[in-house]
Design a protein around this motif. Structure first.
Motif, PDB file in Angstrom:
ATOM      1  N   MET A  20       0.814  -1.208   0.000  1.00  0.00           N
ATOM      2  CA  MET A  20       0.000   0.000   0.000  1.00  0.00           C
ATOM      3  C   MET A  20       0.853   1.266   0.000  1.00  0.00           C
ATOM      4  O   MET A  20       0.397   2.338  -0.390  1.00  0.00           O
ATOM      5  CB  MET A  20      -0.936   0.003   1.207  1.00  0.00           C
ATOM      6  CG  MET A  20      -2.121  -0.932   1.072  1.00  0.00           C
ATOM      7  SD  MET A  20      -3.225  -0.492  -0.297  1.00  0.00           S
ATOM      8  CE  MET A  20      -3.886   1.067   0.276  1.00  0.00           C
ATOM      9  N   ASN A  21       2.097   1.142   0.444  1.00  0.00           N
ATOM     10  CA  ASN A  21       2.987   2.299   0.507  1.00  0.00           C
ATOM     11  C   ASN A  21       4.126   2.217  -0.504  1.00  0.00           C
ATOM     12  O   ASN A  21       5.177   2.836  -0.319  1.00  0.00           O
ATOM     13  CB  ASN A  21       3.562   2.435   1.920  1.00  0.00           C
ATOM     14  CG  ASN A  21       2.524   2.879   2.933  1.00  0.00           C
ATOM     15  OD1 ASN A  21       2.125   4.038   2.970  1.00  0.00           O
ATOM     16  ND2 ASN A  21       2.071   1.940   3.754  1.00  0.00           N
ATOM     17  N   GLU A  27       9.480   7.168  -3.731  1.00  0.00           N
ATOM     18  CA  GLU A  27       9.730   8.604  -3.803  1.00  0.00           C
ATOM     19  C   GLU A  27      10.400   9.171  -2.554  1.00  0.00           C
ATOM     20  O   GLU A  27      11.319   9.987  -2.656  1.00  0.00           O
ATOM     21  CB  GLU A  27       8.406   9.333  -4.075  1.00  0.00           C
ATOM     22  CG  GLU A  27       7.783   8.943  -5.413  1.00  0.00           C
ATOM     23  CD  GLU A  27       6.445   9.606  -5.648  1.00  0.00           C
ATOM     24  OE1 GLU A  27       5.982  10.357  -4.749  1.00  0.00           O
ATOM     25  OE2 GLU A  27       5.851   9.384  -6.721  1.00  0.00           O
ATOM     26  N   THR A  28       9.929   8.778  -1.384  1.00  0.00           N
ATOM     27  CA  THR A  28      10.502   9.281  -0.112  1.00  0.00           C
ATOM     28  C   THR A  28      10.592   8.113   0.871  1.00  0.00           C
ATOM     29  O   THR A  28       9.775   8.009   1.791  1.00  0.00           O
ATOM     30  CB  THR A  28       9.638  10.412   0.476  1.00  0.00           C
ATOM     31  OG1 THR A  28       8.277   9.957   0.586  1.00  0.00           O
ATOM     32  CG2 THR A  28       9.687  11.653  -0.394  1.00  0.00           C
ATOM     33  N   PRO A  29      11.531   7.217   0.683  1.00  0.00           N
ATOM     34  CA  PRO A  29      11.573   5.970   1.446  1.00  0.00           C
ATOM     35  C   PRO A  29      11.607   6.123   2.966  1.00  0.00           C
ATOM     36  O   PRO A  29      11.037   5.289   3.680  1.00  0.00           O
ATOM     37  CB  PRO A  29      12.840   5.281   0.931  1.00  0.00           C
ATOM     38  CG  PRO A  29      13.635   6.348   0.263  1.00  0.00           C
ATOM     39  CD  PRO A  29      12.646   7.318  -0.272  1.00  0.00           C
ATOM     40  N   LEU A  30      12.218   7.170   3.485  1.00  0.00           N
ATOM     41  CA  LEU A  30      12.284   7.325   4.937  1.00  0.00           C
ATOM     42  C   LEU A  30      10.915   7.597   5.557  1.00  0.00           C
ATOM     43  O   LEU A  30      10.712   7.344   6.752  1.00  0.00           O
ATOM     44  CB  LEU A  30      13.260   8.442   5.301  1.00  0.00           C
ATOM     45  CG  LEU A  30      14.743   8.166   5.003  1.00  0.00           C
ATOM     46  CD1 LEU A  30      15.606   9.348   5.392  1.00  0.00           C
ATOM     47  CD2 LEU A  30      15.206   6.899   5.729  1.00  0.00           C
ATOM     48  N   GLN A  31       9.962   8.089   4.727  1.00  0.00           N
ATOM     49  CA  GLN A  31       8.621   8.359   5.244  1.00  0.00           C
ATOM     50  C   GLN A  31       7.844   7.080   5.554  1.00  0.00           C
ATOM     51  O   GLN A  31       6.771   7.142   6.156  1.00  0.00           O
ATOM     52  CB  GLN A  31       7.844   9.226   4.258  1.00  0.00           C
ATOM     53  CG  GLN A  31       8.294  10.667   4.198  1.00  0.00           C
ATOM     54  CD  GLN A  31       8.108  11.377   5.527  1.00  0.00           C
ATOM     55  OE1 GLN A  31       7.107  11.203   6.213  1.00  0.00           O
ATOM     56  NE2 GLN A  31       9.090  12.190   5.898  1.00  0.00           N
ATOM     57  N   ILE A  32       8.383   5.948   5.144  1.00  0.00           N
ATOM     58  CA  ILE A  32       7.711   4.682   5.450  1.00  0.00           C
ATOM     59  C   ILE A  32       7.619   4.480   6.963  1.00  0.00           C
ATOM     60  O   ILE A  32       6.720   3.822   7.480  1.00  0.00           O
ATOM     61  CB  ILE A  32       8.440   3.492   4.778  1.00  0.00           C
ATOM     62  CG1 ILE A  32       7.531   2.251   4.737  1.00  0.00           C
ATOM     63  CG2 ILE A  32       9.738   3.156   5.487  1.00  0.00           C
ATOM     64  CD1 ILE A  32       6.395   2.369   3.778  1.00  0.00           C
TER      65      ILE A  32
END
Length: 240
Positions: A20-21, A27-32
């Motif tokens: 889902m993510n 695009e912004t992997p750390l936001q996971i």
């Protein structure tokens, strides 16, 4: 894995979480670790396990669902309407055709983009995988049938001979023939040579849908004239 049901449940939930993510990961992997968690359902095992790591500066969390619903992931990348979708026979690849004149091949389990097929000149209206898993046929509003190599995404050949949009395509069970629905004729082509093998005519309006029977001996077609026709390839028309 059945010996460790708690671990199995965590892995299943984590798979859903990452699918889902997937765009967030690209695009912004750390936001996971943050955005992904705060938008996960309240009862997600992944969220419950790692919620303690959400930064305290996020004092008001968004409202979310209680649990995961049936959506597994979103595949994004088309810049216009999606006109057709098709699964491969082994369920490993998904093909999507768009108004932006492109067809994309995706990994069905991961959502990863495998190939972008760019040779069409108009809307990609239909697609069909070969049962042997090697080829993809696609039909377009540009009146051309194209055959692609699934492994490389390379165009194998372009087959012309239609006078209107190709609304539907279907590859035979033995992966030797491809049938197309267009104008008011059903056509059968040799998929390797690109040669016309047979025409099934008699319609007065456009053919919208075509499909082979599982044994490859019959073709079914539907048209604007509100009829479905069943064709015996050895005898032509069988029933209407």
């Amino acid at each position: 894995m059945n010996r460790y049901p708690v671990v199995a449940e965590l892995l299943r939930d984590a798979q859903h979480y990452f699918l889902m993510n997937s765009q967030l990961l690209d695009e912004t992997p750390l936001q996971i670790y943050f955005a992904g968690l705060i938008f996960a359902p309240h009862e997600s095992i992944t969220r419950e396990t790692f919620e303690q790591y959400i930064p305290s500066c996020i004092c008001r969390l968004p409202e979310t669902e209680t649990a995961w619903d049936t959506k597994l992931q979103f595949l994004e990348g088309h810049s216009d309407y999606v006109a057709s979708v098709k699964f491969s026979y082994d369920n490993q690849i998904l093909a999507s055709g768009s108004f932006n004149q492109m067809m994309r091949l995706w990994g069905a389990k991961t959502g990863a983009l495998r190939h972008t097929l760019k040779e069409h000149l108009d809307v990609v209206k239909s697609g069909s995988f070969s049962p042997d898993g090697q080829l993809l046929a696609s039909g377009s509003r540009d009146k051309a049938l194209r055959i692609w190599d699934i492994a490389t995404g390379a165009l194998q050949q372009t087959i012309e001979g239609h006078s209107e949009d190709i609304n539907s395509v279907s590859i035979s069970p033995d992966s030797c023939l491809v049938t197309t629905g267009s104008d008011n004729i059903v056509r059968l082509w040799n998929i390797i040579a690109g040669e016309l093998q047979q025409t099934l005519d008699g319609y007065s309006k456009g053919v919208n849908l075509v499909a082979f029977s599982p044994n490859g001996q019959l073709v079914v077609s539907g048209c604007d004239y509100r009829t479905v026709r069943l064709w015996d390839l050895a005898k032509k028309l069988l029933a209407t």
